[in-house]
Design a protein around this motif. Structure first.
Motif, PDB file in Angstrom:
ATOM      1  N   VAL A   1      14.120   7.075  -3.210  1.00  0.00           N
ATOM      2  CA  VAL A   1      12.949   7.910  -2.916  1.00  0.00           C
ATOM      3  C   VAL A   1      11.727   7.083  -2.524  1.00  0.00           C
ATOM      4  CG1 VAL A   1      11.287   9.550  -3.898  1.00  0.00           C
ATOM      5  CG2 VAL A   1      13.727   9.861  -4.289  1.00  0.00           C
ATOM      6  N   PRO A   2      11.300   6.070  -3.326  1.00  0.00           N
ATOM      7  CA  PRO A   2      10.125   5.297  -2.900  1.00  0.00           C
ATOM      8  C   PRO A   2      10.373   4.524  -1.610  1.00  0.00           C
ATOM      9  CG  PRO A   2      11.161   4.260  -4.807  1.00  0.00           C
ATOM     10  CD  PRO A   2      11.804   5.606  -4.649  1.00  0.00           C
ATOM     11  N   VAL A   3      11.630   4.095  -1.376  1.00  0.00           N
ATOM     12  CA  VAL A   3      11.937   3.390  -0.130  1.00  0.00           C
ATOM     13  C   VAL A   3      11.756   4.327   1.062  1.00  0.00           C
ATOM     14  CG1 VAL A   3      13.736   2.191   1.170  1.00  0.00           C
ATOM     15  CG2 VAL A   3      13.524   1.821  -1.292  1.00  0.00           C
ATOM     16  N   ALA A   4      12.267   5.556   0.933  1.00  0.00           N
ATOM     17  CA  ALA A   4      12.132   6.533   2.012  1.00  0.00           C
ATOM     18  C   ALA A   4      10.667   6.903   2.245  1.00  0.00           C
ATOM     19  CB  ALA A   4      12.951   7.785   1.686  1.00  0.00           C
TER      20      ALA A   4
ATOM     21  N   GLN B   1      -4.030  11.664 -13.177  1.00  0.00           N
ATOM     22  CA  GLN B   1      -5.298  11.825 -12.463  1.00  0.00           C
ATOM     23  C   GLN B   1      -5.783  10.487 -11.920  1.00  0.00           C
ATOM     24  OE1 GLN B   1      -7.503  14.551 -11.721  1.00  0.00           O
ATOM     25  NE2 GLN B   1      -8.250  12.862 -10.488  1.00  0.00           N
ATOM     26  N   ALA B   2      -5.647   9.441 -12.712  1.00  0.00           N
ATOM     27  CA  ALA B   2      -6.111   8.118 -12.286  1.00  0.00           C
ATOM     28  C   ALA B   2      -5.332   7.626 -11.076  1.00  0.00           C
ATOM     29  CB  ALA B   2      -5.981   7.130 -13.448  1.00  0.00           C
ATOM     30  N   ILE B   3      -4.005   7.818 -11.061  1.00  0.00           N
ATOM     31  CA  ILE B   3      -3.204   7.326  -9.937  1.00  0.00           C
ATOM     32  C   ILE B   3      -3.438   8.173  -8.696  1.00  0.00           C
ATOM     33  CG2 ILE B   3      -1.117   8.666 -10.438  1.00  0.00           C
ATOM     34  CD1 ILE B   3      -1.190   5.013  -9.246  1.00  0.00           C
ATOM     35  N   ILE B   4      -3.715   9.478  -8.863  1.00  0.00           N
ATOM     36  CA  ILE B   4      -4.009  10.337  -7.709  1.00  0.00           C
ATOM     37  C   ILE B   4      -5.333   9.920  -7.066  1.00  0.00           C
ATOM     38  CG2 ILE B   4      -4.583  12.695  -6.994  1.00  0.00           C
ATOM     39  CD1 ILE B   4      -2.662  13.658  -9.237  1.00  0.00           C
ATOM     40  N   THR B   5      -6.347   9.702  -7.904  1.00  0.00           N
ATOM     41  CA  THR B   5      -7.643   9.245  -7.394  1.00  0.00           C
ATOM     42  C   THR B   5      -7.500   7.886  -6.704  1.00  0.00           C
ATOM     43  OG1 THR B   5      -8.761  10.407  -9.191  1.00  0.00           O
ATOM     44  CG2 THR B   5     -10.033   8.749  -8.013  1.00  0.00           C
ATOM     45  N   GLY B   6      -6.676   7.001  -7.293  1.00  0.00           N
ATOM     46  CA  GLY B   6      -6.424   5.698  -6.682  1.00  0.00           C
ATOM     47  C   GLY B   6      -5.737   5.825  -5.333  1.00  0.00           C
ATOM     48  N   THR B   7      -4.835   6.806  -5.198  1.00  0.00           N
ATOM     49  CA  THR B   7      -4.155   7.035  -3.919  1.00  0.00           C
ATOM     50  C   THR B   7      -5.160   7.493  -2.864  1.00  0.00           C
ATOM     51  OG1 THR B   7      -2.153   7.673  -5.117  1.00  0.00           O
ATOM     52  CG2 THR B   7      -2.282   8.290  -2.800  1.00  0.00           C
ATOM     53  N   PHE B   8      -6.070   8.394  -3.241  1.00  0.00           N
ATOM     54  CA  PHE B   8      -7.120   8.805  -2.303  1.00  0.00           C
ATOM     55  C   PHE B   8      -7.933   7.594  -1.845  1.00  0.00           C
ATOM     56  CE2 PHE B   8      -7.423  13.215  -4.514  1.00  0.00           C
ATOM     57  CZ  PHE B   8      -6.312  13.637  -3.813  1.00  0.00           C
ATOM     58  N   SER B   9      -8.277   6.740  -2.793  1.00  0.00           N
ATOM     59  CA  SER B   9      -9.115   5.584  -2.487  1.00  0.00           C
ATOM     60  C   SER B   9      -8.419   4.617  -1.533  1.00  0.00           C
ATOM     61  CB  SER B   9      -9.495   4.865  -3.789  1.00  0.00           C
ATOM     62  OG  SER B   9     -10.277   3.729  -3.522  1.00  0.00           O
TER      63      SER B   9
ATOM     64  N   THR C   1       0.824  -1.206   0.000  1.00  0.00           N
ATOM     65  CA  THR C   1       0.000   0.000   0.000  1.00  0.00           C
ATOM     66  C   THR C   1       0.860   1.259   0.000  1.00  0.00           C
ATOM     67  OG1 THR C   1      -1.727  -1.186   1.209  1.00  0.00           O
ATOM     68  CG2 THR C   1      -1.806   1.213   1.259  1.00  0.00           C
ATOM     69  N   CYS C   2       1.917   1.261   0.823  1.00  0.00           N
ATOM     70  CA  CYS C   2       2.803   2.427   0.895  1.00  0.00           C
ATOM     71  C   CYS C   2       3.517   2.667  -0.429  1.00  0.00           C
ATOM     72  CB  CYS C   2       3.823   2.235   2.016  1.00  0.00           C
ATOM     73  SG  CYS C   2       3.099   2.265   3.664  1.00  0.00           S
ATOM     74  N   MET C   3       3.881   1.608  -1.115  1.00  0.00           N
ATOM     75  CA  MET C   3       4.518   1.764  -2.416  1.00  0.00           C
ATOM     76  C   MET C   3       3.537   2.310  -3.462  1.00  0.00           C
ATOM     77  SD  MET C   3       7.723   1.217  -2.588  1.00  0.00           S
ATOM     78  CE  MET C   3       9.099   0.469  -1.708  1.00  0.00           C
ATOM     79  N   VAL C   4       2.259   1.951  -3.326  1.00  0.00           N
ATOM     80  CA  VAL C   4       1.245   2.524  -4.217  1.00  0.00           C
ATOM     81  C   VAL C   4       1.124   4.025  -3.976  1.00  0.00           C
ATOM     82  CG1 VAL C   4      -1.223   2.554  -4.765  1.00  0.00           C
ATOM     83  CG2 VAL C   4      -0.059   0.379  -4.475  1.00  0.00           C
ATOM     84  N   ILE C   5       1.159   4.426  -2.699  1.00  0.00           N
ATOM     85  CA  ILE C   5       1.122   5.851  -2.377  1.00  0.00           C
ATOM     86  C   ILE C   5       2.358   6.548  -2.945  1.00  0.00           C
ATOM     87  CG2 ILE C   5       1.118   7.533  -0.493  1.00  0.00           C
ATOM     88  CD1 ILE C   5      -0.383   5.447   1.190  1.00  0.00           C
ATOM     89  N   GLY C   6       3.534   5.889  -2.815  1.00  0.00           N
ATOM     90  CA  GLY C   6       4.748   6.448  -3.409  1.00  0.00           C
ATOM     91  C   GLY C   6       4.639   6.587  -4.914  1.00  0.00           C
ATOM     92  N   ASP C   7       3.987   5.612  -5.535  1.00  0.00           N
ATOM     93  CA  ASP C   7       3.773   5.669  -6.985  1.00  0.00           C
ATOM     94  C   ASP C   7       2.842   6.829  -7.347  1.00  0.00           C
ATOM     95  OD1 ASP C   7       4.227   4.729  -9.563  1.00  0.00           O
ATOM     96  OD2 ASP C   7       2.430   3.483  -9.552  1.00  0.00           O
TER      97      ASP C   7
ATOM     98  N   LEU D   1      13.926   9.816 -12.103  1.00  0.00           N
ATOM     99  CA  LEU D   1      12.496   9.615 -11.852  1.00  0.00           C
ATOM    100  C   LEU D   1      12.068   8.199 -12.225  1.00  0.00           C
ATOM    101  CD1 LEU D   1      10.966  12.983 -13.143  1.00  0.00           C
ATOM    102  CD2 LEU D   1      10.926  12.152 -10.791  1.00  0.00           C
ATOM    103  N   GLY D   2      12.598   7.693 -13.339  1.00  0.00           N
ATOM    104  CA  GLY D   2      12.283   6.334 -13.767  1.00  0.00           C
ATOM    105  C   GLY D   2      12.816   5.292 -12.803  1.00  0.00           C
ATOM    106  N   ASN D   3      14.028   5.510 -12.284  1.00  0.00           N
ATOM    107  CA  ASN D   3      14.592   4.577 -11.296  1.00  0.00           C
ATOM    108  C   ASN D   3      13.706   4.496 -10.059  1.00  0.00           C
ATOM    109  OD1 ASN D   3      16.778   4.168 -13.001  1.00  0.00           O
ATOM    110  ND2 ASN D   3      18.072   5.671 -11.965  1.00  0.00           N
ATOM    111  N   ALA D   4      13.232   5.664  -9.615  1.00  0.00           N
ATOM    112  CA  ALA D   4      12.370   5.706  -8.426  1.00  0.00           C
ATOM    113  C   ALA D   4      11.031   5.030  -8.694  1.00  0.00           C
ATOM    114  CB  ALA D   4      12.160   7.155  -7.990  1.00  0.00           C
ATOM    115  N   SER D   5      10.409   5.362  -9.815  1.00  0.00           N
ATOM    116  CA  SER D   5       9.105   4.804 -10.143  1.00  0.00           C
ATOM    117  C   SER D   5       9.174   3.296 -10.355  1.00  0.00           C
ATOM    118  CB  SER D   5       8.542   5.489 -11.397  1.00  0.00           C
ATOM    119  OG  SER D   5       7.282   4.974 -11.736  1.00  0.00           O
ATOM    120  N   GLY D   6      10.239   2.842 -10.998  1.00  0.00           N
ATOM    121  CA  GLY D   6      10.381   1.413 -11.285  1.00  0.00           C
ATOM    122  C   GLY D   6      10.429   0.576 -10.021  1.00  0.00           C
ATOM    123  N   LEU D   7      11.176   1.020  -9.000  1.00  0.00           N
ATOM    124  CA  LEU D   7      11.275   0.245  -7.761  1.00  0.00           C
ATOM    125  C   LEU D   7       9.928   0.188  -7.045  1.00  0.00           C
ATOM    126  CD1 LEU D   7      13.080  -1.332  -5.857  1.00  0.00           C
ATOM    127  CD2 LEU D   7      13.638   0.807  -4.687  1.00  0.00           C
TER     128      LEU D   7
END
Length: 779
Positions: free
Chosen positions: A483-486, A360-368, A162-168, A421-427
């Motif tokens: 970044v996503p780990v932190a 927009q889709a990922i932001i709405t998903g994060t809220f959910s 879940t936390c990684m989804v929020i990071g995404d 940014l890609g390195n962070a998003s990929g992890l």
């Protein structure tokens, strides 16, 4: 508001192919925005540093082969054909898998669970409650149920995903918008470009987050056409490049080119997998957004349009690059260089729009997902605004929105390039997929009751692929992947601290419950003056009398004639049907006029507003009184025995044949038909009330005199008004606690409690009707 949730899935199943195709079209804008924009940055990130594009074309063809098979095996095979089947009554996502396991193996982390919850319609699904067929499945189930450590590990695993989804949700808008804007590099000099790209990306991101409070329903109708136009655009350009530059590029789809790629590039090729991994960003959205659509519609959209379009786009880029090895420009590897020059500006505009839709889709998903965590006691209470009264799931959380915006701008300005940014998003993406794979293996054994060898094969096959990408992403830890780990670590600490503090507070309530004998000793008046009105005492307990009630009785000079111990709780199902919303029961003898009302919501349910909630609450108590009068009543009832007896009662709209409540102005009361219904009206008061309350009771069966008097008193109390009596608790670690526990409770949990919404915020409690009494908890 009370949205009609939970019926969407069943409605789709009964509808025609036209409805399914309509849903498939709509899913393009919600589900596939992120995945469809991945061609903007995959090749650019892959060839950024670790490998070089040579005249032998072994690198570009090897990358194309990896992209093709990764898209085929992970989104298509794993998600479309396997994971989508593991829905939780139509809902998907990491928490849906965890919720499913909670019900099958009884590993629920919610403290106030009841056996009555297992009777919910959505709780019982096919074989729930039956032992797994295999001996290994049975032993695994019993092991999980016996060992709290394993249950906590399972919860932490779900929270990590879940936390990684929020990071995404922070990284995806940054890389999508930044990559789309990077098309400006081909239209201006490098010196000017570096001063334009970041400000333009930041302006778009600020506008995106600033418009969130309006909700997506106002512009949502544009989402699907934008993504559809984008997919048709990249597939047409890809087809043109294949025909024009290299018609034989299809040969690179052979797995043999992956072997040639590794043979030539070796360690550099392995490290470049972090860039190839980006081709499947957004795949998890197919599962996470399942609740808004149906399995069939998502499958049709992906297999018939999204998948072929992406393959053509990647093949087209590879075909172009296979004929262009040296260029004057520094930007030789990328999406826009393969776009015909005359089309670059229109494509740039469409790409930016598609990137905004995907973000927009990922932001709405994060809220959910944050709402789900909060419902299940794993995240502090936040303000949730429902931006649409018709479309389920469209919510806005102001605090989270501005936090996401600040963090998104920080990584955009801090990195200033798609590589980091890609390195962070990929992890972040691959970690979520690994968590899904682990949870799916348990679902296969415990829920689907399949062979353990099938679960092992699933983990081994997909886990090996994902572990390969995961290790490649870890090598980029210092180049953005930290970044996503932190971020995940910070959110995980917040969730664990809040969950731990909530559990300890509940344990204190359970251990300090007031005895029913003490209540009976006070008599029907409770030893104090009883005044007109209904008092709602909010508590987390589902049985017993909270300790704070004795605090109220001791410190308050008077109390309301009707007292309701109100518990609002979440259950590990996505939705609770309206007819199963309330559990109502008496506390003590009837003449005490004490009731317990438990209101149950699923983790994706929408809470009602205060006026509608109050009406349903009073109506449910009235229906409980009526239904109780029908069954035979014994004079020598034991109140101790009956204290925990609860009756399932629905909302007003769900029991049309039961009691209905009407609240009208005193001058505008219309009589009901005498043949079907009888009215119980309150006597005319001395002073004209603001509202006149009446219960419309079915004529048959007849209710006894005691129940009629009880209804009369409830009606008078409702007319007088409702007061919310809240316990304002302060939690501290008790003496002798360890240093870590003191830090967590006294500082961590207390800080989160002070800066979050109160637990009764969902009630929209009016301040004028609120009474708060403080109490110190030593846990």
């Amino acid at each position: 508001m009370d949205l009609k949730t939970g019926v969407y899935q069943n409605y789709v199943k009964k509808e025609s192919w036209r409805t399914v195709l309509t849903l498939a079209y709509q899913s393009l804008g919600v589900v596939y925005g992120d995945l469809s924009t991945s061609p903007l940055y995959v090749y650019k990130n892959t060839f950024e540093e670790d490998i070089r594009h040579s005249e032998t074309n072994e690198e570009i063809f090897g990358v194309l082969s990896f992209v093709f098979w990764t898209l085929t095996l992970v989104p298509l095979l794993k998600y479309v054909f396997i994971v989508l089947r593991a829905d939780d009554n139509g809902e998907g996502g990491t928490f849906a898998l965890y919720s499913l396991l909670c019900r099958y193996a009884r590993v629920n982390s919610l403290p106030n669970c009841q056996l009555a919850d297992e009777e919910l319609f959505e709780y019982k699904k096919d074989s729930i409650g039956l032992a797994p067929k295999s001996s290994f499945g049975s032993s695994l189930k019993s092991t999980l149920e016996k060992h709290r450590v394993l249950q906590r590990f399972l919860l932490v695993l779900a929270l990590i995903g879940t936390c990684m989804v929020i990071g995404d949700g922070i990284l995806t808008p940054a890389i999508s918008v930044f990559s789309a804007v990077s098309g400006l590099e081909l239209s201006m000099s490098k010196e000017h470009h570096k001063y334009v790209e970041v400000p333009v990306a930041c302006i778009i991101l600020i506008g995106l987050f600033a418009l969130q409070h309006y909700g997506t329903h106002r512009v949502g109708f544009l989402f699907a056409p934008v993504v559809l136009l984008w997919l048709l655009c990249i597939s047409a350009i890809g087809l043109y490049n294949i025909i024009h530059w290299n018609p034989h590029v299809y040969q690179a789809l052979s797995p043999y080119y992956m072997y040639k790629f590794f043979r030539k590039t070796q360690r550099g090729g392995w490290m470049s997998l972090g860039g190839i991994l980006l081709c499947i960003t957004g795949s998890e959205a197919m599962f996470a957004d399942l609740g808004h659509f149906s399995q069939l519609s998502i499958k049709i959209a992906f297999t018939s349009l999204v998948y072929p379009s992406l393959i053509l786009a990647y093949m087209g880029q590879a075909a172009y690059l296979s004929r262009h090895h040296t260029m004057d420009s520094d930007f030789q590897i990328g999406f826009y260089v393969s776009v015909p020059e005359k089309l670059r500006w229109p494509v740039l505009v469409i790409a930016i729009l598609a990137a905004v839709v995907g973000s927009q889709a990922i932001i709405t998903g994060t809220f959910s997902i944050i709402k789900q965590c909060s419902s299940l006691g794993c995240f502090p209470k936040v303000k949730i605004v429902h931006t649409s009264s018709k479309i389920h799931g469209q919510i806005y959380i102001p605090e989270i929105n501005w936090l996401l915006m600040v963090l998104c701008l920080a990584v955009t300005i801090g990195f200033r390039d798609t590589r980091r940014l890609g390195n962070a998003s990929g992890l972040a993406v691959i970690t979520v997929m690994l968590v899904t794979t682990c949870l799916m293996s348990l679902v296969i054994v415990l829920c689907w009751q399949k062979s353990v060898f099938l679960a092992i094969a699933f983990v081994f096959f997909f886990g090996t692929i994902e572990a390969l990408y995961f290790t490649a992403s870890l090598t980029k830890f210092l180049e953005g992947a930290w970044v996503p780990v932190a971020l995940a670590f910070i959110f995980l600490v917040i969730m664990c601290v809040w969950h731990y503090g909530t559990l300890k507070k509940y344990e204190f309530d359970v251990q300090n419950k007031v005895s029913i004998n003490w209540l009976l000793s006070l008599g029907p008046s409770l030893g104090i003056v009883r005044v007109r009105g209904i008092g709602l005492i909010h508590t987390e307990l589902v049985s017993g009398i909270p300790a704070i009630f004795s605090h109220f009785v001791t410190n308050l000079p008077a109390f309301h004639q009707v007292l309701v111990f109100l518990c609002i709780k979440s259950v590990p199902v996505p939705h609770v049907k309206p007819e199963e919303r309330f559990l109502v029961g008496h506390i003590g003898p009837r003449e005490y006029r004490l009731y317990r009302c438990i209101v149950r919501y699923g983790y994706r349910d929408v809470h009602k507003d205060d006026m509608e909630f109050e009406k349903d609450l009073v109506c449910s108590i009235a229906e409980f009184i009526r239904s109780g009068s029908i069954s035979p009543v014994h004079v020598d009832e034991d109140p101790l025995k009956d204290e925990d007896k609860m009756t399932v009662v629905g909302t007003c709209s769900s029991h049309t044949e039961g009691i209905q409540m009407s609240e009208d102005d005193a001058d505008n009361i219309e009589a009901a038909g005498p043949s079907e219904l009888k009215e119980i009206r309150s006597p005319p008061p001395v002073m004209k009330p603001r509202k006149r309350v009446r219960f419309i009771v079915p004529k048959s069966p007849e209710i006894n005199t005691g129940a009629r008097e009880e209804l009369q008193e409830l009606m008078e109390a409702r007319e007088a008004g409702i007061a919310y009596i809240l316990g304002h608790s302060y939690v501290k670690a008790k003496q002798g606690s360890s240093l870590i526990k003191k830090l967590v409770i006294n500082y961590g949990y207390e800080f989160l409690r002070r800066n979050s919404r109160p637990s009764t915020y969902a009630l929209s409690v009016p301040h004028a009707s609120t009474l708060e009494v403080g109490m110190l908890y030593h846990v």
